[in-house]
Design a protein around this motif. Sequence first.
Motif: not given
Length: 371
Positions: A36-54, A87-97
């Motif tokens: 989801s790197v292209d989605t974050h590029a607009r913000f100049g960094g990783v947005v945790p909420e966007i990462a989790s959703r992706a 890692g990012l808590a929300g992002a990790l949770l998706v994988g672990v679940s």
Amino acid sequence: MMADEPLVLGIETSCDETGVGVVHGTTLLADAIASSVDTHARFGGVVPEIASRAHLEAMVPTIERALKTAGISAKDLDGIAVTAGPGLAGALLVGVSAAKAYAYALGKPLYGVNHLASHICVDQLEHGRLPEPTMALLVSGGHSSLLLSTDITSDVRPMGATIDDAAGEAFDKIARVLDLGFPGGPVIDRLAREGDPEAIHFPRGLSSAKDPAYDFSFSGLKTAVARWIEAKKAAGEEVPVRDVAASFQEAVVDVLTRKAVRACKDEGVDHLMIGGGVAANSRLRALAQERCERAGIRLRVPRPGLCTDNGAMVAALGSEMVARGRVASDLELSADSSLPVTDPHVPGAHAHGHSHDHDHVHEVSKENLYS
């Protein structure tokens, strides 16, 4: 490839990459990635909420793609491994679940593994078994660490770490100051090839005799580069972007490689493994090779695609956990955003030293589910 080697699926969602890998022993069968790197590029960094959703959207299709590429069915697996942290808590949770759901549904053992230990273990997929002990220099967006591993499944010792900005963060920030976009690593690497690394002398953090021998600091360097650029602009002069990129990059890789080689010598270890996203940097690879050869140390660096976050590295460590009979995690496994590297994996609470405990765990969980 031996028939009895473990067949393991690995899931990685610690940041902005949904990675799913399938490994048979130390042989890579599939490495599927949705970024989801292209989605974050607009913000100049990783947005945790966007990462989790992706991750949520990409998870099932990426797993299906990996299984298809590997030419296996999910029921053929000997285990499911997943990054439990850091890692990012929300992002990790998706994988672990997801990993828990698959492990439960398939009745397979679950292994919650450490992101950093996975970055070390991935080299087995390319260069065969890791010698023990191995010194590892891990350089990525969030951390730079020097680690000594005597057993990748149970004993990883931190020798040194970043005390402020990691190398990857410094690359991103300097790229931002130079208006080069995000992520900064690849673009600085590319421009630096056309610049002069000796053009500007930027500071080498924590390099004096009184500083911690194996710790890293890049915040002073980052500030120095930003100030140098500002001064040029204030004087109405053009900023020599290629020379700045080359000189900045040289300051980073000079410190990283010098400290890594020193740690090898001090500990009497003749192997150095370099991993993590910044290990894809061409100058880091070249300088490390040069310095290791001079010191009689064997350098192992996985190909760039295996250095960045991926599912293959998680599957590689999971495969090793199964092969060495490590205790599986249980279904109460939770994501730990600051999981220490001293925990290569998170064993289950009902561990009795039997790797077939997972059957009992599943039965208990099913009872709870219907009671």
